[in-house]
Structure formats: structure tokens, C-alpha cells
Design an enzyme around this catalytic site. Sequence first.
Site, short mmCIF file in Angstrom:
data_model
loop_
_atom_site.label_atom_id
_atom_site.label_comp_id
_atom_site.label_asym_id
_atom_site.label_seq_id
_atom_site.Cartn_x
_atom_site.Cartn_y
_atom_site.Cartn_z
CG ASP A 189 -0.31 -0.57 2.49
OD1 ASP A 189 0.93 -0.54 2.59
OD2 ASP A 189 -1.04 -1.04 3.37
CG ASN A 213 -8.63 -1.42 11.94
OD1 ASN A 213 -7.70 -2.12 11.55
ND2 ASN A 213 -9.06 -0.37 11.27
CG HIS A 215 -5.64 -2.30 8.84
ND1 HIS A 215 -5.71 -0.97 9.18
CD2 HIS A 215 -4.33 -2.64 8.98
CE1 HIS A 215 -4.51 -0.54 9.51
NE2 HIS A 215 -3.65 -1.52 9.40
CD GLU A 273 -8.52 0.91 7.75
OE1 GLU A 273 -8.40 -0.05 8.54
OE2 GLU A 273 -7.93 2.00 7.91
#
Length: 258
Positions: free
Chosen positions: A72, A141, A143, A148
Site C-alpha cells: 500500500d 482494527n 486490517h 479496513e
Amino acid sequence: MKERAPRIEVVGNANAVAERAAAFVIARMRDRQPINLGLATGATMTPLYARLVAATHAGLISFRAATSFNLDEYVGVAPQSPGSFHAYMQEHLFRHVDMPAERARIPDGMAIEVAAEAARYEAQIAAAGGIDLLLLGIGANGHIGFNEPGSDFASRTREIWLDEATRIANAGNFPDRVSVPRRAITMGIATILEARSILLIATGPEKAAAVAAAIDGPIGPACPASALRQHGNVDVLCDEPAAAALATRPRASNRRRA
Ligand code: F6R
């Protein structure tokens, strides 16, 4: 879809994770050349990259025939900007090893047409023959890459809006909160699952809930990392604090303590 449990290994601390992960990557790189690597950025990866740099300098491995694809990059952050993943990769790996620069690929966060850049990136991965070994961290979280919670398991490389929690976690790389990017371009979950093998590493108590959700929770978009249980060739390497909430403890034969 049939669940395929990852191999889980728990070691004492973050240092031991980096040591063990480095041994894993070094063995793969010595086994398979040329190799196509998928790479992550972030604090978890830094000590691993330091060890891969040391192994390169010691002549144990070489990146000369390697190709890499980062997961990313932030949208709108220039490669030279210190907060970019381009800058991270230069600082922690690329500038210290012998991989030809044109084979170290990272999505272009400055592309005017992000969708076209995403399609180009997918095509580059395919043209290279796919990813042999993909290194992943995990967000608090759940990811993976910047997929996400809520990300479709069929998603491919695309633009994504970052969760506020992710922006806060990554704020340290930017001068102030408002400069933390809101968007990124990330390999999709389907792109990740096409890698032939995956090594996920997680360290620290702030990852414990995400690791437990990924391994023991329901498989679904609420925890993107749970998609790894559909893969079949995934190694998960955690330190004790990151593994603290796991109900599925590794089998004794699979478990080494540092
Ligand atoms: C970074 C990436 C992210 C990180 C994750 C953990 O390229 O893809 O998924 O791996 O956010 O980051 P750290 O290691 O900083 O906690």
C-alpha cells in the site's frame, strides 16, 4: 468455504518475532530464486527488515534477483515525503540491499487516476508471475494492507478511505494530525489471498484483540485478517502479548518459546 487454519507460532517478545521471521524469510529466499516478495511497512516490520539487511551484508541472502510489491501507499503523499511508504522502504530496506530499483514496486500514491494505477499495479503483479511470499502486519482494527473493516473479500487493489483509528495509529509519521492522509491505495483482500504463501507478524498487546478476532472470530469483513483462514498456506507469528487473547493456542509441536 472450507476453513484452513493458519500455522501459529508464539514467541516471547518482539525481538524474538523479528528473529524468527527473519529466519523464515531468509530460508525462503535461499530456497527460491528469483523470488517475488510482497512487503508491508510499519513498526512491526522495522526490526525484521534490519535483520534482512544484516543478512544481505553478511552474504546470506541477496535481493539481486528479487522483485517486490508493497501492499500500500498513501494517496497524495509524494514518494520523497518522509511519511510515505516509499520513504519508509528506502530507509529500512531498499537503500541497504542489492535489489534493482526498478523491481522494487510500490503503488503510486500521486497518480492522478488512482483506479488506473490500481489496475496497472494488479497487472504488474500478474506479469511478474504473482507473489511467492507476502509479509503482512495487522492493524489493531484487524486490517491487512489497508483493507479496513468492511472490505470485501473479493476486493482487489483500489483506493480506500482510512479508518480514523488507522490515521491515529499512523500519525507519528506526519507533522500533525491534519496532515495524516485520509486515503490510500492498497492491494485488495483477493489480491493478498492470491499470494502463494503469507507470513503475518504481530507484536504488542495493542494487537491482541485483532489477532484473536482473526484466528478465533467469525470469518468475514468485520475482521479483514480473518480472510487469511481461507488461504491454506499462512504462517502467523506473534509475541506473547499479541497472542494473549487467543483461544486457539498453537499445538505444542508448533510452538517455540524464545
Ligand atoms: C502497512 C500495512 C499495515 C500495517 C499495519 C500494522 O504497509 O499494510 O497493514 O502492517 O497497520 O502496522 P504497525 O506494524 O505499524 O503496527
